[in-house]
Design an enzyme around this catalytic site. Structure first.
Site, PDB file in Angstrom:
ATOM      1  N   ARG A  55       0.867  -1.181   0.000  1.00  0.00           N
ATOM      2  CA  ARG A  55       0.000   0.000   0.000  1.00  0.00           C
ATOM      3  C   ARG A  55       0.898   1.224   0.000  1.00  0.00           C
ATOM      4  O   ARG A  55       1.729   1.381   0.899  1.00  0.00           O
ATOM      5  CB  ARG A  55      -0.923   0.021   1.220  1.00  0.00           C
ATOM      6  N   ASP A 216     -13.449   2.484   7.998  1.00  0.00           N
ATOM      7  CA  ASP A 216     -14.047   2.147   6.697  1.00  0.00           C
ATOM      8  C   ASP A 216     -14.681   0.765   6.800  1.00  0.00           C
ATOM      9  O   ASP A 216     -14.379  -0.145   6.026  1.00  0.00           O
ATOM     10  CB  ASP A 216     -12.984   2.190   5.604  1.00  0.00           C
ATOM     11  N   ASN A 221     -14.571  -3.986   2.110  1.00  0.00           N
ATOM     12  CA  ASN A 221     -13.221  -4.002   2.654  1.00  0.00           C
ATOM     13  C   ASN A 221     -12.938  -5.289   3.420  1.00  0.00           C
ATOM     14  O   ASN A 221     -12.062  -5.318   4.287  1.00  0.00           O
ATOM     15  CB  ASN A 221     -12.991  -2.801   3.575  1.00  0.00           C
ATOM     16  N   ASP A 234      -8.123  -2.112   4.587  1.00  0.00           N
ATOM     17  CA  ASP A 234      -8.304  -0.659   4.522  1.00  0.00           C
ATOM     18  C   ASP A 234      -8.570  -0.024   5.886  1.00  0.00           C
ATOM     19  O   ASP A 234      -9.709   0.187   6.295  1.00  0.00           O
ATOM     20  CB  ASP A 234      -9.431  -0.315   3.549  1.00  0.00           C
ATOM     21  N   GLU A 236      -7.157   3.103   6.799  1.00  0.00           N
ATOM     22  CA  GLU A 236      -6.707   4.488   6.801  1.00  0.00           C
ATOM     23  C   GLU A 236      -7.675   5.436   7.500  1.00  0.00           C
ATOM     24  O   GLU A 236      -7.305   6.568   7.840  1.00  0.00           O
ATOM     25  CB  GLU A 236      -6.430   4.988   5.380  1.00  0.00           C
TER      26      GLU A 236
END
Length: 342
Positions: A55, A216, A221, A234, A236
């Site tokens: 990533r 998220d 995801n 995910d 973030e």
């Protein structure tokens, strides 16, 4: 929604050579996933027989979705979720904070095998989840809610969560307002500003205890095998705040995709991820009764509206669509958010 959105301007062959030099080992052909993921850049490759995912923080010319990307915090949150909560975040392998090797900071994790409900085209339009038996979809739903319950209930120290910034609902909403101001530039989006005003008018009397939230939290995801989660992706948007942030996001994101299906006169999955069922399952697993869900679902719609407005700005930048006459049309779920506010 059928055309792929550009998420990177970097050359894959160049990235493979740089990865090989950084690892000191030969890296296989580097590829990008065909669906999902609009924030950090994702790369697939193999090294010494280990299937890996990298990533990367996006470059400025890629028109990033978010104003900043602290991959070090994401790397640590994934480790915490896996080790403390038993959440199947991918096994984190390496973190590189310097932009020198690949042009921006990045981390590498092990790659799992499984199926992910698609964003493009939406899983409510076609695909394996739409075609599944109702009992299998319910199994997937309950096991996905269990991810949030497990994450929220695990013990963490204050020091371990320091990197996620200020805790609590007020800090979270203030952060989203700052994100909106960064995203809009010189242009105002009246619908999103109305939504912020609505939040202030309907603020919960007691937002409840703060926990580590995924951020998220949605089925797009999660990677599944036999309708069972095998990888939780995910991180973030992870933050410290009320449990309902994750629950409402999970519920609203399905509502968003269901609404898209109905716009195109498709049946979609109207009985999936219903608020009452999601909240009942969460209560059974955690002992916590979700509260103020009208507020939190509207907040989820606002948050998603900011993200989607930025996504459409990116598409406009790359010539994939024109700028609309009405800035509110940058919010893909404009009609849905307007109904929620009224």
């Amino acid at each position: 929604m059928s055309e792929p959105m550009r998420t990177s301007t970097r050359d894959l062959d160049d990235l493979r050579e740089r990865l090989s030099a950084w690892l000191g080992r030969r890296v296989s052909r580097v590829t990008r996933p065909s669906a999902n993921g609009m924030s950090s850049e994702t790369l697939f490759f193999t090294v010494d027989g280990t299937r890996c995912v990298a990533r990367l923080a996006p470059t400025e010319e890629a028109v990033p979705i978010f104003p900043s990307y602290d991959l070090g915090v994401q790397f640590e949150v994934m480790r915490l979720a896996r080790e403390r909560a038993g959440v199947l975040a991918p096994k984190a392998l390496w973190f590189e904070p310097s932009p020198e090797p690949l042009g921006s900071p990045f981390f590498v994790m092990e790659r799992e095998e499984g199926r992910v409900p698609s964003d493009v085209p939406p899983y409510t339009f076609e695909g394996w989840l739409l075609e599944a038996a109702p009992a299998d979809r319910r199994l997937l739903q309950d096991r996905t809610v269990a991810i949030a319950a497990g994450l929220h209930g695990a013990p963490y120290t204050a020091a371990e969560l320091d990197g996620l910034g200020a805790a609590g609902l007020r800090a979270h909403v203030d952060g989203q307002r700052a994100y909106y101001e960064w995203m809009r530039g010189d242009m105002r989006i009246p619908l999103l500003e109305r939504a912020f005003d609505w939040l202030e008018a309907h603020w919960p009397d007691d937002p409840g205890p703060n926990v580590l939230t995924w951020g998220d939290a949605r089925i797009g995801n999660v990677m599944y095998r036999d309708f069972t989660p095998v990888a939780v992706l995910d991180w973030e948007m992870a933050a410290v705040g009320p449990r309902e942030l994750d629950l409402a996001w999970m519920i609203f994101l399905h509502r968003f995709f269901q609404d898209l299906a109905e716009v195109f006169a498709l049946p979609g999955l109207p009985g999936f991820m219903r608020r009452d069922e999601v909240c009942a399952t969460y209560r059974e697993l955690s002992g916590h009764t979700p509260r103020d869900m009208d507020f939190h679902e509207t907040y989820a719609a606002l948050r998603h509206g900011i993200v989607m407005a930025r996504v459409w700005q990116r598409r406009i930048h790359f010539g994939e669509q024109p700028m609309p006459d009405d800035p509110d049309d940058l919010v893909l779920h404009r009609a849905l958010l307007e109904r929620m506010l009224s």
